[in-house]
Structures are given as C-alpha cells and as structure tokens.
Scaffold this motif. Structure first.
Motif, PDB file in Angstrom:
ATOM      1  N   ARG A   1      53.503  28.569  54.679  1.00 23.49           N
ATOM      2  CA  ARG A   1      53.889  28.083  52.844  1.00 23.49           C
ATOM      3  C   ARG A   1      53.791  29.863  52.231  1.00 23.49           C
ATOM      4  O   ARG A   1      52.692  30.385  52.706  1.00 23.49           O
ATOM      5  N   VAL A   2      54.888  30.971  51.790  1.00 23.31           N
ATOM      6  CA  VAL A   2      55.237  31.962  51.125  1.00 23.31           C
ATOM      7  C   VAL A   2      55.438  31.540  49.549  1.00 23.31           C
ATOM      8  O   VAL A   2      56.381  31.516  49.779  1.00 23.31           O
ATOM      9  N   TYR A   3      54.301  31.547  48.437  1.00 28.90           N
ATOM     10  CA  TYR A   3      54.585  31.599  47.329  1.00 28.90           C
ATOM     11  C   TYR A   3      54.927  33.185  46.635  1.00 28.90           C
ATOM     12  O   TYR A   3      54.292  33.745  47.016  1.00 28.90           O
ATOM     13  N   TRP A   4      55.777  32.952  46.643  1.00 27.48           N
ATOM     14  CA  TRP A   4      56.551  34.494  45.919  1.00 27.48           C
ATOM     15  C   TRP A   4      57.110  34.167  44.196  1.00 27.48           C
ATOM     16  O   TRP A   4      57.476  33.099  44.334  1.00 27.48           O
ATOM     17  N   ARG A   5      57.807  35.484  43.953  1.00 30.17           N
ATOM     18  CA  ARG A   5      58.420  35.259  42.756  1.00 30.17           C
ATOM     19  C   ARG A   5      58.900  36.628  42.810  1.00 30.17           C
ATOM     20  O   ARG A   5      59.072  37.638  43.275  1.00 30.17           O
ATOM     21  N   PRO A   6      60.517  36.707  42.076  1.00 31.69           N
ATOM     22  CA  PRO A   6      60.897  37.610  42.235  1.00 31.69           C
ATOM     23  C   PRO A   6      60.759  39.235  41.693  1.00 31.69           C
ATOM     24  O   PRO A   6      59.965  39.188  40.031  1.00 31.69           O
ATOM     25  N   GLY A   7      60.838  40.090  42.283  1.00 29.45           N
ATOM     26  CA  GLY A   7      60.660  41.207  41.164  1.00 29.45           C
ATOM     27  C   GLY A   7      58.777  42.504  41.817  1.00 29.45           C
ATOM     28  O   GLY A   7      58.588  42.824  41.424  1.00 29.45           O
ATOM     29  N   CYS A   8      58.598  40.865  42.956  1.00 30.78           N
ATOM     30  CA  CYS A   8      57.086  41.559  43.130  1.00 30.78           C
ATOM     31  C   CYS A   8      57.163  41.500  44.488  1.00 30.78           C
ATOM     32  O   CYS A   8      57.701  41.596  45.384  1.00 30.78           O
ATOM     33  N   SER A   9      57.044  43.366  44.733  1.00 29.76           N
ATOM     34  CA  SER A   9      56.882  44.318  45.667  1.00 29.76           C
ATOM     35  C   SER A   9      56.241  44.450  47.060  1.00 29.76           C
ATOM     36  O   SER A   9      56.131  43.934  47.750  1.00 29.76           O
ATOM     37  N   SER A  10      54.653  43.513  47.024  1.00 34.92           N
ATOM     38  CA  SER A  10      53.845  42.458  47.422  1.00 34.92           C
ATOM     39  C   SER A  10      54.608  41.433  47.848  1.00 34.92           C
ATOM     40  O   SER A  10      54.470  41.449  49.287  1.00 34.92           O
ATOM     41  N   CYS A  11      55.318  40.168  47.396  1.00 40.62           N
ATOM     42  CA  CYS A  11      55.897  39.177  48.082  1.00 40.62           C
ATOM     43  C   CYS A  11      56.949  39.224  48.627  1.00 40.62           C
ATOM     44  O   CYS A  11      57.306  38.783  49.620  1.00 40.62           O
TER      45      CYS A  11
ATOM     46  N   TRP B   1      52.098  52.692  47.787  1.00 40.85           N
ATOM     47  CA  TRP B   1      53.021  52.081  48.599  1.00 40.85           C
ATOM     48  C   TRP B   1      53.885  51.535  47.513  1.00 40.85           C
ATOM     49  O   TRP B   1      54.848  51.650  47.033  1.00 40.85           O
ATOM     50  N   HIS B   2      52.816  51.022  46.814  1.00 39.19           N
ATOM     51  CA  HIS B   2      53.265  50.355  45.303  1.00 39.19           C
ATOM     52  C   HIS B   2      53.818  51.587  44.328  1.00 39.19           C
ATOM     53  O   HIS B   2      55.207  50.753  43.787  1.00 39.19           O
ATOM     54  N   SER B   3      53.491  51.551  43.737  1.00 41.12           N
ATOM     55  CA  SER B   3      53.941  53.381  42.934  1.00 41.12           C
ATOM     56  C   SER B   3      54.763  53.996  43.529  1.00 41.12           C
ATOM     57  O   SER B   3      55.905  54.075  42.537  1.00 41.12           O
TER      58      SER B   3
ATOM     59  N   LEU C   1      44.602  24.800  44.275  1.00 41.50           N
ATOM     60  CA  LEU C   1      43.590  25.981  45.116  1.00 41.50           C
ATOM     61  C   LEU C   1      42.746  26.728  44.942  1.00 41.50           C
ATOM     62  O   LEU C   1      41.924  27.278  45.611  1.00 41.50           O
ATOM     63  N   GLY C   2      43.085  27.763  43.158  1.00 42.98           N
ATOM     64  CA  GLY C   2      41.997  28.589  42.948  1.00 42.98           C
ATOM     65  C   GLY C   2      42.854  29.672  42.885  1.00 42.98           C
ATOM     66  O   GLY C   2      41.778  30.417  42.704  1.00 42.98           O
ATOM     67  N   VAL C   3      43.773  29.427  42.907  1.00 42.57           N
ATOM     68  CA  VAL C   3      44.884  30.966  42.787  1.00 42.57           C
ATOM     69  C   VAL C   3      45.815  30.873  41.702  1.00 42.57           C
ATOM     70  O   VAL C   3      46.276  29.427  41.038  1.00 42.57           O
ATOM     71  N   ARG C   4      45.843  32.097  40.780  1.00 42.33           N
ATOM     72  CA  ARG C   4      46.645  31.951  39.728  1.00 42.33           C
ATOM     73  C   ARG C   4      47.267  33.788  39.820  1.00 42.33           C
ATOM     74  O   ARG C   4      48.312  33.475  39.150  1.00 42.33           O
ATOM     75  N   THR C   5      47.840  34.178  41.528  1.00 43.62           N
ATOM     76  CA  THR C   5      48.490  34.536  41.382  1.00 43.62           C
ATOM     77  C   THR C   5      49.141  35.127  42.488  1.00 43.62           C
ATOM     78  O   THR C   5      48.718  34.346  43.844  1.00 43.62           O
ATOM     79  N   VAL C   6      50.386  35.805  42.768  1.00 47.21           N
ATOM     80  CA  VAL C   6      51.279  35.382  43.889  1.00 47.21           C
ATOM     81  C   VAL C   6      51.315  36.949  44.639  1.00 47.21           C
ATOM     82  O   VAL C   6      51.202  38.056  43.842  1.00 47.21           O
ATOM     83  N   PRO C   7      51.338  37.822  45.630  1.00 45.41           N
ATOM     84  CA  PRO C   7      51.793  36.297  46.696  1.00 45.41           C
ATOM     85  C   PRO C   7      50.768  35.988  47.140  1.00 45.41           C
ATOM     86  O   PRO C   7      49.594  36.700  47.563  1.00 45.41           O
TER      87      PRO C   7
END
Length: 251
Positions: free
Chosen positions: A5-15, A211-213, A47-53
């Motif tokens: 599974r890949v958890y992601w959200r729109p507008g997230c470059s790393s996603c 690359w994020h910038s 799972l103890g996770v609060r951010t994506v991806p």
C-alpha cells in the motif's frame, strides 16, 4: 492488508515521486489518497505514523522520503546515481535564486488563490514553501531538528503577505545555506543526519531537499504561466539535470 500500500495526498512532491518510482519498477501497489479517505490516516496512526508518503505491507511500513529505503522494503535492488554534494549545492542555489526572481512576478492579487490542484495550498504558501525546505535542512544540520516536516509544512507567518517578504525570506535562507556550505560542506559526503525517517546519510537528505525545492520552483513557474506571465530567466531541463525530479508536475 498484506498487499503493498502507498499512502499519499495530493500536492505532495515526495508522494508523486514514490508512486512513479514503484510504477517504473513494475511493482503493484494499492494507491491510498488519505485526503479522499480520512479513515486511512487512522490506519497510519495505528502504525504510529502521522505523515505521508508511507509504503506499507501488513503492519510493516517504511517512510518513502528515501527511495533507497523503499527499494529495500520491496526487495528490489536499485543503483541510485547521485550528484556529488558540491553539484547539489550549486543547483540548489540556482533554484533558490530563480525562485526569488519568479516570486516577484506573482501579482499581489493572486497570492491567495489556490496553487495546488487537489490541495488547499495557496500561491503564497507554495512560494514560501520553496525556501522552507532548505530552512528545514539547515535546522536539521545545525540545530538537530529531526522532524523536517515541522518546519517545511508549517504555514507562513500571518504577517508575510507580500512577495517582497517572501523574496527576503528566500535571500536569508540562501545566505544561511552558503555559510553552512563554506563551513561544513566538505563533510557532506561522510556525515550522517538523524531524521524522523531514520539515520540518513546527509548527502541523501541534501539531494532530497534540493530536488524538493526544485520541484516547487518548477510549480511556481507553472503558476506564472497560468497567470499569463512568462517566467524571467526560467529554470530549464539543464538546471534539473541529475536531480531525481518527478516526471509529474502536481500528480
């Protein structure tokens, strides 16, 4: 739940990047947009996770900020070719300089408009975010801040309302980055950095932040073009060469 599974959200470059990475490897996965499925964030919190991806299988998971960790998690050997830190530094400063030019071209009346399709991020926030990425990197290497997202996902200060203020923030961050590089850049290849996604080679974190910038600076140029404005001194494919940029601009 034993499927990848890949958890992601729109507008997230790393996603965007991790989904492209797995697709290019021919790895099948369930794509889970946490913005469209709020209950998915409850799965992550369990799972103890609060951010994506995040890439997960069953109760095992890996943060997807470092693709080498993802490739190990899915059992696929990948030969990552990375620019040397000196080349990354030069490209990063070039990107930040271009973003300072381009932010000055944004019409003041458009700053509050939504910039990112599918995500509630304004043009003002996106322009500011270009520099929050190196700011987070510097706070990590100089002050030991492990949660980079606490810096680069924070909203801009409420009193930052003009393009001149965003440009000046960019100038200040670029100057700090130069001072860090002159002082400590020679150690960038060997150093380690403790982050929320594990103990990472500083070189790898620097590449990701560069690359994020660059990805967000590229988006700012698209915003200008959407406003009918030609970016002054636009970044080109040559400027991005060697950076593991996503192919997609937004998704």
């Amino acid at each position: 739940m034993n499927e990848l599974r890949v958890y992601w959200r729109p507008g997230c470059s790393s996603c965007v990047k991790v989904k492209e990475f797995l697709t290019n490897l021919g790895v099948d996965y369930e794509s889970i947009n946490v913005s469209a499925r709020p209950e998915a964030m409850e799965e992550l919190r369990a799972l103890g996770v609060r951010t994506v991806p995040v890439v997960a299988r069953g109760s095992d998971y890996v943060f997807a900020q470092e693709l080498a960790d993802v490739s190990a998690f899915v059992g696929r050997k990948v030969d990552f070719q990375r620019l040397a830190p000196a080349a990354l530094y030069d490209k990063w400063q070039q990107v930040l300089s271009a973003a300072q030019r381009h932010v000055m071209q944004i019409p003041a009346a458009r700053l509050a408009e939504r910039a990112t399709p599918g995500r509630d991020r304004s043009i003002r926030e996106l322009a500011y975010h270009v520099y929050q990425v190196p700011d987070a990197f510097l706070q990590a290497v100089e002050d030991g801040v492990q949660d980079l997202t606490s810096v680069y996902n924070a909203p801009p200060p409420a009193d930052v309302t003009r393009v001149e203020q965003i440009r000046d923030y960019g100038r200040a961050v670029s100057a700090r980055l130069e001072r860090w590089w002159r002082r400590d850049g020679s150690r960038a290849t060997q150093a380690k950095l403790q982050t929320y996604y594990g103990d990472q080679p500083l070189h790898h974190v620097m590449e990701r932040c560069t690359w994020h910038s660059a990805q967000h600076a590229r988006q700012i140029m698209a915003v200008l073009e959407r406003c009918g404005i030609s970016p002054e001194g636009p970044l080109t494919a040559a400027d991005y060469a060697g950076l593991p940029m996503p192919a997609g601009l937004w998704e």
